[in-house]
Scaffold this motif. Structure first.
Motif, PDB file in Angstrom:
ATOM      1  N   VAL A 602      49.783  35.057  21.981  1.00  0.00           N
ATOM      2  CA  VAL A 602      50.225  36.381  21.500  1.00  0.00           C
ATOM      3  C   VAL A 602      50.969  37.091  22.621  1.00  0.00           C
ATOM      4  N   GLU A 603      52.197  37.496  22.294  1.00  0.00           N
ATOM      5  CA  GLU A 603      53.020  38.208  23.275  1.00  0.00           C
ATOM      6  C   GLU A 603      53.346  39.587  22.725  1.00  0.00           C
ATOM      7  N   ALA A 604      53.211  40.596  23.582  1.00  0.00           N
ATOM      8  CA  ALA A 604      53.507  41.969  23.144  1.00  0.00           C
ATOM      9  C   ALA A 604      54.947  42.302  23.466  1.00  0.00           C
ATOM     10  N   VAL A 605      55.643  42.867  22.501  1.00  0.00           N
ATOM     11  CA  VAL A 605      57.015  43.298  22.726  1.00  0.00           C
ATOM     12  C   VAL A 605      57.122  44.752  22.311  1.00  0.00           C
ATOM     13  N   LYS A 606      57.555  45.585  23.255  1.00  0.00           N
ATOM     14  CA  LYS A 606      57.768  46.994  22.916  1.00  0.00           C
ATOM     15  C   LYS A 606      59.115  47.123  22.240  1.00  0.00           C
ATOM     16  N   THR A 615      62.904  45.051  17.070  1.00  0.00           N
ATOM     17  CA  THR A 615      61.654  45.709  16.722  1.00  0.00           C
ATOM     18  C   THR A 615      60.544  45.210  17.630  1.00  0.00           C
ATOM     19  N   GLY A 616      59.628  46.087  17.900  1.00  0.00           N
ATOM     20  CA  GLY A 616      58.492  45.695  18.720  1.00  0.00           C
ATOM     21  C   GLY A 616      57.425  45.045  17.865  1.00  0.00           C
ATOM     22  N   GLY A 617      56.396  44.537  18.520  1.00  0.00           N
ATOM     23  CA  GLY A 617      55.307  43.957  17.759  1.00  0.00           C
ATOM     24  C   GLY A 617      54.565  42.916  18.559  1.00  0.00           C
ATOM     25  N   LEU A 618      53.629  42.256  17.898  1.00  0.00           N
ATOM     26  CA  LEU A 618      52.935  41.137  18.522  1.00  0.00           C
ATOM     27  C   LEU A 618      53.520  39.855  17.938  1.00  0.00           C
ATOM     28  N   PHE A 619      53.965  38.972  18.818  1.00  0.00           N
ATOM     29  CA  PHE A 619      54.622  37.739  18.385  1.00  0.00           C
ATOM     30  C   PHE A 619      53.886  36.521  18.921  1.00  0.00           C
ATOM     31  N   LEU A 620      53.985  35.429  18.183  1.00  0.00           N
ATOM     32  CA  LEU A 620      53.415  34.168  18.662  1.00  0.00           C
ATOM     33  C   LEU A 620      54.510  33.380  19.354  1.00  0.00           C
ATOM     34  N   ARG A 621      54.316  33.103  20.623  1.00  0.00           N
ATOM     35  CA  ARG A 621      55.324  32.416  21.433  1.00  0.00           C
ATOM     36  C   ARG A 621      54.649  31.293  22.217  1.00  0.00           C
ATOM     37  N   PRO A 622      55.447  30.282  22.652  1.00  0.00           N
ATOM     38  CA  PRO A 622      54.872  29.243  23.519  1.00  0.00           C
ATOM     39  C   PRO A 622      54.190  29.904  24.725  1.00  0.00           C
ATOM     40  N   HIS A 626      53.409  34.933  31.555  1.00  0.00           N
ATOM     41  CA  HIS A 626      54.081  36.228  31.619  1.00  0.00           C
ATOM     42  C   HIS A 626      53.074  37.337  31.313  1.00  0.00           C
ATOM     43  N   PRO A 627      53.182  38.458  32.058  1.00  0.00           N
ATOM     44  CA  PRO A 627      52.229  39.563  31.823  1.00  0.00           C
ATOM     45  C   PRO A 627      52.198  40.041  30.359  1.00  0.00           C
ATOM     46  N   ARG A 628      53.303  39.827  29.614  1.00  0.00           N
ATOM     47  CA  ARG A 628      53.272  40.258  28.208  1.00  0.00           C
ATOM     48  C   ARG A 628      52.348  39.389  27.365  1.00  0.00           C
ATOM     49  N   GLN A 629      51.928  38.251  27.953  1.00  0.00           N
ATOM     50  CA  GLN A 629      50.958  37.388  27.261  1.00  0.00           C
ATOM     51  C   GLN A 629      49.572  37.507  27.880  1.00  0.00           C
ATOM     52  N   GLN A 630      49.409  38.531  28.740  1.00  0.00           N
ATOM     53  CA  GLN A 630      48.077  38.714  29.366  1.00  0.00           C
ATOM     54  C   GLN A 630      47.348  39.900  28.735  1.00  0.00           C
ATOM     55  N   TRP A 631      46.138  39.635  28.333  1.00  0.00           N
ATOM     56  CA  TRP A 631      45.346  40.652  27.605  1.00  0.00           C
ATOM     57  C   TRP A 631      43.968  40.823  28.220  1.00  0.00           C
ATOM     58  N   HIS A 632      43.403  42.037  28.027  1.00  0.00           N
ATOM     59  CA  HIS A 632      41.985  42.271  28.353  1.00  0.00           C
ATOM     60  C   HIS A 632      41.355  42.947  27.151  1.00  0.00           C
ATOM     61  N   PHE A 633      40.128  42.566  26.850  1.00  0.00           N
ATOM     62  CA  PHE A 633      39.353  43.383  25.911  1.00  0.00           C
ATOM     63  C   PHE A 633      38.670  44.461  26.734  1.00  0.00           C
ATOM     64  N   GLU A 634      39.052  45.699  26.534  1.00  0.00           N
ATOM     65  CA  GLU A 634      38.481  46.785  27.336  1.00  0.00           C
ATOM     66  C   GLU A 634      37.414  47.512  26.548  1.00  0.00           C
ATOM     67  N   GLN A 635      36.181  47.375  26.986  1.00  0.00           N
ATOM     68  CA  GLN A 635      35.100  48.110  26.314  1.00  0.00           C
ATOM     69  C   GLN A 635      35.084  49.537  26.837  1.00  0.00           C
ATOM     70  N   LEU A 636      35.221  50.486  25.932  1.00  0.00           N
ATOM     71  CA  LEU A 636      35.269  51.890  26.339  1.00  0.00           C
ATOM     72  C   LEU A 636      33.870  52.453  26.527  1.00  0.00           C
ATOM     73  N   VAL A 637      32.924  51.842  25.834  1.00  0.00           N
ATOM     74  CA  VAL A 637      31.550  52.290  25.923  1.00  0.00           C
ATOM     75  C   VAL A 637      30.746  51.104  26.425  1.00  0.00           C
ATOM     76  N   ALA A 638      29.997  51.319  27.485  1.00  0.00           N
ATOM     77  CA  ALA A 638      29.216  50.214  28.064  1.00  0.00           C
ATOM     78  C   ALA A 638      28.320  49.599  27.002  1.00  0.00           C
ATOM     79  N   PRO A 639      28.153  48.252  27.033  1.00  0.00           N
ATOM     80  CA  PRO A 639      27.395  47.588  25.978  1.00  0.00           C
ATOM     81  C   PRO A 639      25.996  48.165  25.778  1.00  0.00           C
ATOM     82  N   LYS A 640      25.391  48.636  26.874  1.00  0.00           N
ATOM     83  CA  LYS A 640      24.034  49.171  26.733  1.00  0.00           C
ATOM     84  C   LYS A 640      24.067  50.670  26.461  1.00  0.00           C
ATOM     85  N   GLY A 641      25.259  51.223  26.457  1.00  0.00           N
ATOM     86  CA  GLY A 641      25.390  52.681  26.336  1.00  0.00           C
ATOM     87  C   GLY A 641      24.951  53.217  24.998  1.00  0.00           C
ATOM     88  N   ALA A 642      25.029  54.527  24.904  1.00  0.00           N
ATOM     89  CA  ALA A 642      24.685  55.273  23.694  1.00  0.00           C
ATOM     90  C   ALA A 642      23.280  55.012  23.237  1.00  0.00           C
TER      91      ALA A 642
END
Ligand code: UDP
Ligand code: MN
Length: 642
Positions: A602-606, A615-622, A626-642
């Protein structure tokens, strides 16, 4: 000697003068610096997009500001003299920002504000049914548009149009033909229709009352209880009292405190004499024959809580739109309510057009409940503030504590869906505080799923604890079931997210510095994914689960899918193993998100970023690094939180 002394005196004077000049120069330099600085600050580049809701929103604005912003004339700069809603009550009572904290603290916290208009008491001319005078002089076209705009801001719908419609209009019959042949018991229980209102428009309020009086059979209608939740608009004062005094079976109760939807309905419930309570919004229109099928279902089983099909009245045109059957009420993991139409109805036989469907939740527009049963489950949560979430709370309460809910297809009531919400409370965090109560009272460990998807609620919860002791006590003493039971028995269709650490959260793209996002404007099925500034609110939360699906949306009902080279969403299926087109793999080390079937990344294109794709979007590319193919799942709330 004298000469020398004089020369020294002159020198001293010159030095003094120089020092004085230097002082001036320094002061003016400092001043100009200060001035420039403040100018700079005001024109400063805002920098990289902030995550607004990760920080607490500052407290509500001052009272005076609230009052001013309520005045459409001031906001739009137009003369709306004909809409003098304050003509009778020149004093506005506006709750202070503290008043939303707890109903107990509210005492004495109301402030009297003079809106700065004539204080002479004006006796408004009594209105005749269906014709309320709204203009003194023929309005010009643009003047009319501005007026309509300001009215929409005031009420959340176009009251100018509503004013022109009869208070006794009949809605087209949307019932299924088979409903017309249905027979109901001769001795149905009596009903008290409770209509709470806070600053409701005259025409919609009175059309609601008249439509009940015009459609409910006299033998079943105990009363219509109008409960004024501390309205401020002048037309809802003595003119309304006078008007109502001429109506048979209609009683008007006025609260001296602002109670909010739930509190106001509870007040109505304690005053009601009917066997069955019908809670109805103050902008509804009932269809012929709406009451009998509802009463019938409650009479058969007093723990059944029912709702008609809620049709929709357009907020702009006041046109009536029938809602398609089947329909039922649900909510998502952000604790927002929805009417759902595309669900699996168990029975497919000929009766399905007239038989009720069980509903995991019911909306607030019209709720019908046996009076004793209502009181026995404790009614609406008294800790809920003003508006929002109370229908979800009541739904979980009813189901968990021995009742059930259903939508009855042979009963139709139409409701004006507001254009903008919420329009009648100043504190933006009210809704979150109500949702926090739902989460903490009813959702057990599942509440974490909510807090990850509503980070504002999470942060509020971190700094304050709701007082839910009494609710928990009642829950225990009633032997109410837990949320796991509710999810598995009542609402098994709701996907339960797994939210595994580092495989769920906002999907952050390194190359673009943005997050995966689903633009709102598109229809959902087959909608193309895109990137957008990371919201930080939990609205972009997604979850890569053990079935290799990437689940999207507050219900988790959408799955990342592929259409050509584009990443889109489609409705997830129950099929196991999952269709390989919907399977993804996340390689933590490289940050690559790989489509399993095609082995593409998955590559992000602005938008406009790359010449070959406008047009921008998420595309499937070889796959590349490239940083446009680098992703992180960012947890906004700690897993043990709340
Ligand atoms: N209402 C009330 N007190 C409040 C807010 C709302 O009595 O503090 C009334 C409102 O006039 C309406 C009902 O409660 O009759 C439900 O509110 P609303 O229609 O705004 O909710 P929605 O249908 O838009 O969710
Ligand atoms: Mn409403």
């Amino acid at each position: 000697m004298r000469l020398w002394i004089r020369a020294a005196a002159v020198r001293r004077r010159v030095i003094c003068l120089w020092l004085l000049l230097l002082g001036f120069a320094l002061i003016s330099l400092a001043l100009s610096d200060l001035f420039n600085q403040s100018q700079d600050q005001s024109h400063q580049n805002p920098g990289p997009p902030r995550r607004p809701l990760l920080q607490r929103i500052p407290s509500a604005p001052d009272l005076e500001i609230i009052v001013n912003s309520w005045d459409p004339a001031l906001e739009l700069g137009v003369d709306v003299a004909p809409l003098e809603s304050l003509q009778e009550d020149q004093l506005l009572y506006v709750p202070s920002s503290q008043s939303t904290k707890s109903p107990l603290q509210r005492k004495g916290s109301y402030k009297v504000i003079l809106p700065g208009v004539s204080k002479e008491p004006v006796t408004p001319a009594p209105r005749t049914q269906g014709e309320k005078k709204i203009t003194e002089r023929p309005p010009l076209k643009d003047r009319e548009t501005a007026l309509e705009l300001s009215v929409v801001q005031k009420f959340g719908f176009n009251e100018v149009v509503s004013e022109r419609i009869s208070l006794h209009r009949t809605l087209p019959d949307a019932r299924h033909p088979e409903c017309l042949g249905e027979q109901y018991s001769e001795s149905l229980p009596s009903a008290s229709v409770i209509i709470c209102f806070h600053d409701e428009a005259w025409s919609t309020l009175l059309r609601t009352v008249h439509s009940v009086l015009d459609t409910a059979p006299k033998q079943y209608l105990q009363e219509v209880l109008l409960v004024d939740d501390l309205s401020t608009h002048g037309h809802l004062k003595s003119v309304l009292t006078e008007y109502v005094s001429h109506l048979d079976r209609v009683r008007l109760i006025r609260s001296t405190k602002r109670l909010g939807v739930g509190g106001c309905r509870s007040l109505g419930a304690t005053e009601a004499a009917g066997e069955v309570l019908v809670f109805m919004d103050s902008h509804c229109e009932c269809q012929k024959g709406w009451l009998e099928p509802l009463l019938e279902r409650v009479a058969q089983d007093r723990t059944r809580v029912v709702s008609p099909i809620m049709d929709v009245i357009d907020w702009q045109t006041f046109q009536y739109n029938a809602t398609q059957w089947p329909v039922r009420g649900v909510f998502d993991w952000r604790l927002d309510f929805h009417w759902e139409s595309n669900f699996q109805v168990q029975r497919k036989d000929a009766d399905s057009a007239v038989l009720p469907v069980m509903s995991p939740a019911l909306g607030g527009g019209v709720v019908v409940i046996d009076r004793h049963f209502y009181h026995s489950v404790g009614g609406y949560d008294p800790g809920m503030l003003l508006w929002g979430g109370e229908q979800i709370e009541l739904s979980i309460r009813v189901w968990s504590c021995g009742g059930s809910m259903e939508v009855v297809p042979c009963s139709h009531v139409a409701h004006v869906d507001h254009h903008q919400l919420p329009y009648h409370f100043p504190d933006q965090e009210v809704l979150q505080r109500n949702k926090i109560r739902i989460a903490d009272i009813w959702m057990d460990a599942y509440r974490k799923i909510f807090y990850r998807r509503d980070t504002l609620a999470h942060f509020i919860r971190q700094s304050e604890s709701p007082n839910i002791t009494e609710c928990l006590h009642l829950k225990r003493s009633l032997g109410c079931r837990n949320f796991h039971w509710y999810l598995t028995t009542v609402y098994p269709q709701l996907y339960i997210p797994q939210d595994r650490p580092s495989l769920s959260g906002e999907l952050y793209n390194v190359g673009t510095g943005s997050c995966a996002d689903l633009p709102r404007v598109q229809g959902l099925q087959g909608a193309a994914m895109n990137v957008a500034p990371c919201s930080g609110t939990g609205s972009q939360h997604c979850d890569l689960n053990a079935d290799s699906e990437v689940r999207w949306g507050p219900m988790g009902a959408l799955c990342l899918d592929k259409e050509g080279e584009r990443v889109v969403v489609s409705l997830c299926t129950k099929q196991r193993p999952t269709n390989s087109r919907l399977q993804w793999k996340f390689i933590k080390l490289s940050g690559q998100l790989v489509h399993q079937q095609s082995q593409l990344c998955v590559e992000a294109v602005k938008e406009g970023e790359i010449p070959q794709s406008s047009t921008g979007g998420l595309f499937l590319r070889p796959c590349t690094h490239h940083p446009r193919q680098q992703w992180h799942f960012e947890q906004l709330v700690a897993p043990k939180g709340a």
